[in-house]
Design an enzyme around this catalytic site. Structure first.
Site, PDB file in Angstrom:
ATOM      1  N   GLN A   1       3.414   9.970   1.268  1.00  0.00           N
ATOM      2  CA  GLN A   1       4.701   9.282   1.128  1.00  0.00           C
ATOM      3  C   GLN A   1       5.440   9.651  -0.151  1.00  0.00           C
ATOM      4  O   GLN A   1       6.639   9.418  -0.266  1.00  0.00           O
ATOM      5  CB  GLN A   1       4.500   7.758   1.162  1.00  0.00           C
ATOM      6  CG  GLN A   1       4.063   7.252   2.520  1.00  0.00           C
ATOM      7  CD  GLN A   1       3.920   5.743   2.492  1.00  0.00           C
ATOM      8  OE1 GLN A   1       2.866   5.229   2.143  1.00  0.00           O
ATOM      9  NE2 GLN A   1       4.975   5.029   2.847  1.00  0.00           N
TER      10      GLN A   1
ATOM     11  N   HIS B   1      -1.522   7.077   7.757  1.00  0.00           N
ATOM     12  CA  HIS B   1      -0.596   8.004   7.093  1.00  0.00           C
ATOM     13  C   HIS B   1      -1.259   9.357   6.838  1.00  0.00           C
ATOM     14  O   HIS B   1      -0.606  10.391   6.906  1.00  0.00           O
ATOM     15  CB  HIS B   1      -0.143   7.441   5.731  1.00  0.00           C
ATOM     16  CG  HIS B   1       1.085   6.580   5.803  1.00  0.00           C
ATOM     17  ND1 HIS B   1       2.302   7.038   6.272  1.00  0.00           N
ATOM     18  CD2 HIS B   1       1.304   5.295   5.442  1.00  0.00           C
ATOM     19  CE1 HIS B   1       3.202   6.064   6.205  1.00  0.00           C
ATOM     20  NE2 HIS B   1       2.614   4.978   5.701  1.00  0.00           N
TER      21      HIS B   1
ATOM     22  N   GLY C   1       0.833  -1.189   0.000  1.00  0.00           N
ATOM     23  CA  GLY C   1       0.000   0.000   0.000  1.00  0.00           C
ATOM     24  C   GLY C   1       0.867   1.237   0.000  1.00  0.00           C
ATOM     25  O   GLY C   1       2.084   1.160   0.220  1.00  0.00           O
TER      26      GLY C   1
ATOM     27  N   CYS D   1       6.792  -0.438   6.385  1.00  0.00           N
ATOM     28  CA  CYS D   1       6.351   0.764   5.675  1.00  0.00           C
ATOM     29  C   CYS D   1       7.444   1.195   4.718  1.00  0.00           C
ATOM     30  O   CYS D   1       8.619   1.182   5.087  1.00  0.00           O
ATOM     31  CB  CYS D   1       6.070   1.870   6.688  1.00  0.00           C
ATOM     32  SG  CYS D   1       5.563   3.433   5.928  1.00  0.00           S
ATOM     33  N   LEU D   2       7.069   1.576   3.500  1.00  0.00           N
ATOM     34  CA  LEU D   2       8.082   1.991   2.516  1.00  0.00           C
ATOM     35  C   LEU D   2       8.819   3.246   2.957  1.00  0.00           C
ATOM     36  O   LEU D   2       9.913   3.508   2.471  1.00  0.00           O
ATOM     37  CB  LEU D   2       7.419   2.215   1.150  1.00  0.00           C
ATOM     38  CG  LEU D   2       6.845   0.968   0.466  1.00  0.00           C
ATOM     39  CD1 LEU D   2       6.156   1.343  -0.835  1.00  0.00           C
ATOM     40  CD2 LEU D   2       7.931  -0.075   0.223  1.00  0.00           C
TER      41      LEU D   2
ATOM     42  N   HIS E   1      -3.303   0.997   8.053  1.00  0.00           N
ATOM     43  CA  HIS E   1      -1.963   1.595   7.994  1.00  0.00           C
ATOM     44  C   HIS E   1      -1.963   2.824   7.082  1.00  0.00           C
ATOM     45  O   HIS E   1      -1.419   3.876   7.446  1.00  0.00           O
ATOM     46  CB  HIS E   1      -0.982   0.524   7.486  1.00  0.00           C
ATOM     47  CG  HIS E   1       0.422   0.997   7.275  1.00  0.00           C
ATOM     48  ND1 HIS E   1       1.482   0.532   8.028  1.00  0.00           N
ATOM     49  CD2 HIS E   1       0.946   1.895   6.403  1.00  0.00           C
ATOM     50  CE1 HIS E   1       2.593   1.131   7.610  1.00  0.00           C
ATOM     51  NE2 HIS E   1       2.299   1.956   6.621  1.00  0.00           N
ATOM     52  N   GLU E   2      -2.585   2.701   5.902  1.00  0.00           N
ATOM     53  CA  GLU E   2      -2.568   3.822   4.935  1.00  0.00           C
ATOM     54  C   GLU E   2      -3.434   4.987   5.415  1.00  0.00           C
ATOM     55  O   GLU E   2      -3.073   6.150   5.226  1.00  0.00           O
ATOM     56  CB  GLU E   2      -3.009   3.359   3.549  1.00  0.00           C
ATOM     57  CG  GLU E   2      -2.181   2.234   2.926  1.00  0.00           C
ATOM     58  CD  GLU E   2      -0.677   2.433   3.015  1.00  0.00           C
ATOM     59  OE1 GLU E   2      -0.211   3.585   3.061  1.00  0.00           O
ATOM     60  OE2 GLU E   2       0.042   1.414   3.050  1.00  0.00           O
TER      61      GLU E   2
HETATM   62 NI    NI Z   1       3.432   3.129   5.356  1.00  0.00          NI
END
Ligand code: NI
Length: 195
Positions: A51, A141, A46, A95-96, A137-138
């Site tokens: 991000q 963000h 995701g 997480c990226l 999670h997203e």
């Molecule tokens: Ni993330």
């Protein structure tokens, strides 16, 4: 479509509340294309718009279609809202924007999320397990929340490449402070043109 550079933990924009999208146009479609391309290139499950440096309420998630050999399903969602959450699941999350860090996070097992498609149509997603985790999670963000804010104490680990391990890596315990310092160094290297 373009793959975009990911913001790394420590960047102020990742901590900002993202703005809802009020006007749907070609720029929104292009943003989603970039997000999907970046998510797939970076092998994420995701991605949230902040991000890639856009402080707007847009997320993408992907999941197995369940059919063997089929392409994963990708969902694109504007202004997502968590309207129902039930049950509990515990698992390692990453997480990226916090590359190679993992931590144990308790999330709702099942969720219902509403929002808009990139074309402005109402969308309701019912999800469980990994997709439910990815959605929570997203959405976090978009409120400036990172998984490390929710990770259980003493559960943070680095994924360290290790050829001797069957899965190709091992876990090494770390602390929030140590992780933050590592991400600060990574951001500084990138700032000088490195990656
Ligand atoms: Ni993330």
């Amino acid at each position: 479509m373009a793959r975009r550079e990911l913001l790394i933990c420590g960047e102020a924009l990742l901590r900002k509340k993202a703005k809802p999208v009020r006007r749907i146009g070609p720029d929104v479609l292009a943003l989603f294309d970039d997000m999907v391309e970046t998510m797939i290139a970076e092998q994420g499950l995701g991605l949230a718009a902040p991000q890639i440096g856009e402080s707007v309420q847009a997320i993408v998630v992907r999941t197995d279609s369940g059919e063997e050999g089929a392409e994963p399903l990708t969902y694109r969602l504007l202004n997502p809202r968590l309207v129902e959450a039930s049950g509990e699941q515990e698992g390692l999350e990453g997480c990226l924007s916090l590359p190679t860090l993992r931590g144990c996070v308790v999330r709702a097992a099942r969720v219902v999320v509403t929002g808009l498609t990139p074309e402005g149509k109402d969308l309701t997603l019912e999800a469980e397990d990994l997709l439910a985790r990815a959605l929570q999670h997203e959405i976090d963000h978009l409120r400036g929340i990172l998984f490390t804010d929710r990770a259980e104490e003493n559960s943070l680990v680095w994924m360290v490449p290790d050829e001797d391990e069957p899965q190709g890596f091992r876990y090494e315990p770390t602390t929030l402070r140590e992780a933050q310092e590592a991400f600060d160094r990574l951001r500084a290297r990138r700032g000088r043109g490195g990656r």
